[in-house]
Design an enzyme around this catalytic site. Structure first.
Site, short mmCIF file in Angstrom:
data_model
loop_
_atom_site.label_atom_id
_atom_site.label_comp_id
_atom_site.label_asym_id
_atom_site.label_seq_id
_atom_site.Cartn_x
_atom_site.Cartn_y
_atom_site.Cartn_z
N TYR A 20 0.84 -1.21 0.05
CA TYR A 20 0.09 0.10 -0.06
C TYR A 20 0.82 1.28 -0.02
O TYR A 20 1.99 1.34 0.61
CB TYR A 20 -0.82 0.08 1.15
N GLU A 56 -3.19 7.61 -3.84
CA GLU A 56 -3.39 6.29 -3.22
C GLU A 56 -3.09 5.22 -4.17
O GLU A 56 -3.97 5.18 -5.01
CB GLU A 56 -4.70 6.20 -2.31
#
Ligand code: GDP
Ligand code: MN
Length: 398
Positions: A118, A206
Site C-alpha cells: 500500500y 493512493e
C-alpha cells in the site's frame, strides 16, 4: 477533483512511474479491440477488466474481473458497462459504470509470490509537510490494517523545500523488506511518484496495490488521484479530465453559476453570503434542532438574479422544508439584497413552496427589514441570528 483510475495511471506514467498498462473502453467491442492491442505487446494472454467509477472497493463489488479469452473480455465488459456498481464507497444505490479499463494481467500465471503493498502521498496539515504512507499489507482494506495492525503502517514525512531525499526513498524500500533489484525499482517508483504528486498539485495519491512481480518489477496496479481544485488553473490539461457524470448534478450546476454549493442530507435550505457565516448558520440550525440541507455561499453580489438562482437550486432538493436566508451586509447593502429577495420571490411565484425566513444584518439592515415587511410577499423576517433559527424551527414544527 478526482480522476478515474485510468487517468491517474496515465498521469503517473507520464512522470516515469511504472504502471499496469491498460486501455479504456466504453463498449464491449472496444474492450475486445483494447485487449488485442495489449496482448500483442505483453503476451501474457490474460487481462483484467476494471469498472471506472469514482469509488474504491470495486473488486469486492464485482467491478474487477479476470478475463482469460477475448470471449470473456466481451462478456465481462458487457456485464460491467452499464451496471450500477455497489461498493462500500458508493451511495447505497451504487454508481453507473460508463467505461471499463482493460488492463494487462500482471499477476503472472504460476507466480506464487506476488507482493502487494500500500502506498499513498498526502499532506499532513498538522506538520505542514507532505508524507508518504506505506505498508506491506497492500491489496486489502487499509482502514482495517490501521485498526488491527497499526505497526504495519509506516509514514515518511517530506520537507516540501528539500523534497524527497534519496535516503528516505531507500528507507521506504528497506521497510518494505526489499533488497537488490527490487529495492532499486522501489526507490525509482517512490521518487517518481513523489515528483508526480508535487508537479501535478495533487492533494492525494493512493496506490493500492503497488505490486512486486516475481521478476522484481514494481508497478501501480490501481490509482486514486485527487487534484487540488484551487491549483487546476495551472493545469489546463488535467482540468479537462473532469468527468461531470461522476459528480452530483446539482453541484455541477451551482459550480457553473459561480455559486459555492454542497449538497447535504437535512431539511433546512440555507442561502448565506460568506463561507464563514454559512458554516455558523449551519451550526446554529443544528443547535436549534434542525438539519441543514446544503451549504451555499452566494458570494458578495446577492442581486435578484443570483438570489433567484440560489432559490431554484435549493428547491431542487425535495427534502427542503424551509429556507433560511442569512445575509450580512458589509460591502453589500442589505436593502439591495432585500429587494433582490423580493424580486426573486415575485418572479418565481408558485415555484416557492416552502416558508422563507430572511435575516439581514449590517449596512441598511433597518431599511431592509422595512422593505421586506412592506413588500406584501409571504416572507418571515428576523433581525437576530437566534431569532431566525427559532423561526425556522417554528415553521418546521407546524
Ligand atoms: P479496488 O477494489 O477498487 O481497489 O480495485 P483494484 O484496482 O485495487 O483491484 C482490486 C483487486 O483486483 C486487486 O487488489 C488485485 O488483487 C486484483 N487485480 C488487479 N489487477 C489484477 C491483475 O492484473 N490480475 C489479477 N489476477 N488480479 C488483479
Ligand atoms: Mn485498490
Amino acid at each position: 477533483m478526482n480522476l478515474h483510475e485510468y487517468q491517474g495511471k496515465e498521469l503517473l506514467n507520464s512522470f516515469g512511474v511504472r504502471i499496469q498498462r491498460g486501455i479504456v473502453a466504453d463498449s464491449s467491442e472496444k474492450a475486445v479491440e483494447a485487449a488485442k492491442q495489449l496482448s500483442e505487446e505483453t503476451g501474457t494472454g490474460w487481462w483484467v477488466v476494471k469498472a471506472q467509477i469514482h469509488a474504491g472497493g470495486r473488486g469486492k463489488g464485482g467491478g474487477v474481473k479476470l478475463a482469460k479469452s477475448l470471449e470473456e473480455i466481451a462478456s465481462i465488459s458487457n456485464d460491467i458497462i452499464g451496471m450500477m456498481l455497489i461498493t462500500p464507497q458508493t451511495p447505497p444505490e451504487g454508481k453507473f459504470v460508463n467505461q471499463v479499463l482493460v488492463a494487462e494481467d500482471v499477476y503472472y500465471p504460476g507466480d506464487n509470490e506476488p507482493e502487494e503493498y500500500y502506498m499513498s502521498v498526502l499532506l499532513n496539515r498538522a506538520t505542514s509537510k507532505n508524507m508518504i504512507m506505506y505498508s506491506t499489507e497492500g491489496g486489502m482494506d487499509i482502514e482495517a490494517v490501521a485498526e488491527n495492525t497499526p505497526h504495519l503502517i509506516f509514514t515518511e514525512e517530506i520537507d516540501p523545500l528539500l523534497g524527497l531525499l534519496p535516503f528516505q526513498a531507500r528507507k521506504i524500500a528497506f521497510n518494505l523488506g526489499l533488497s537488490g533489484g527490487a529495492m532499486k525499482e522501489m526507490v525509482k517508483f517512490v521518487t517518481s511518484l513523489y515528483t508526480a504528486y508535487v508537479k501535478s498539485d495533487a492533494s492525494l495519491f493512493e496506490i493500492n496495490p503497488v505490486l512486486k512481480t516475481s521478476d522484481d518489477k514494481i508497478l501501480a496496479v490501481d490509482s486514486k488521484v485527487t487534484l487540488d481544485d484551487s491549483a487546476l488553473f495551472r493545469h489546463k490539461d488535467l482540468a479537462e479530465l473532469r468527468d461531470l457524470r461522476e459528480e452530483r448534478a446539482i453541484e455541477v450546476e451551482a459550480n457553473e453559476a459561480g455559486l459555492n454549493y454542497v449538497d447535504l442530507d437535512g431539511n433546512v435550505g440555507c442561502m448565506v453570503n460568506g463561507a464563514g457565516l454559512a458554516m455558523s448558520t449551519m451550526d446554529l440550525i443544528k443547535q436549534s434542532g434542525g438539519e441543514p440541507a446544503n451549504f451555499l455561499d452566494v458570494g458578495g453580489t446577492a442581486d435578484a438574479k443570483r438570489v433567484e438562482l440560489a432559490f431554484r437550486l435549493i428547491l431542487k432538493d425535495p427534502n427542503v422544508k424551509a429556507i433560511l436566508v442569512n445575509i450580512f451586509g458589509g460591502i453589500v447593502r442589505c436593502d439591495r439584497v432585500a429587494q433582490g429577495v423580493i424580486d426573486a420571490f415575485k418572479n418565481m411565484g408558485d415555484a416557492i413552496n416552502v416558508p422563507i425566513i430572511v435575516r439581514l444584518q449590517g449596512t441598511n439592515a433597518v431599511e431592509a427589514k422595512q422593505l421586506l415587511d412592506d413588500s406584501g410577499v409571504d416572507l418571515i423576517s428576523a433581525t437576530e441570528f437566534q431569532e431566525a433559527a427559532d423561526k425556522v424551527q417554528e415553521v418546521l414544527s407546524k
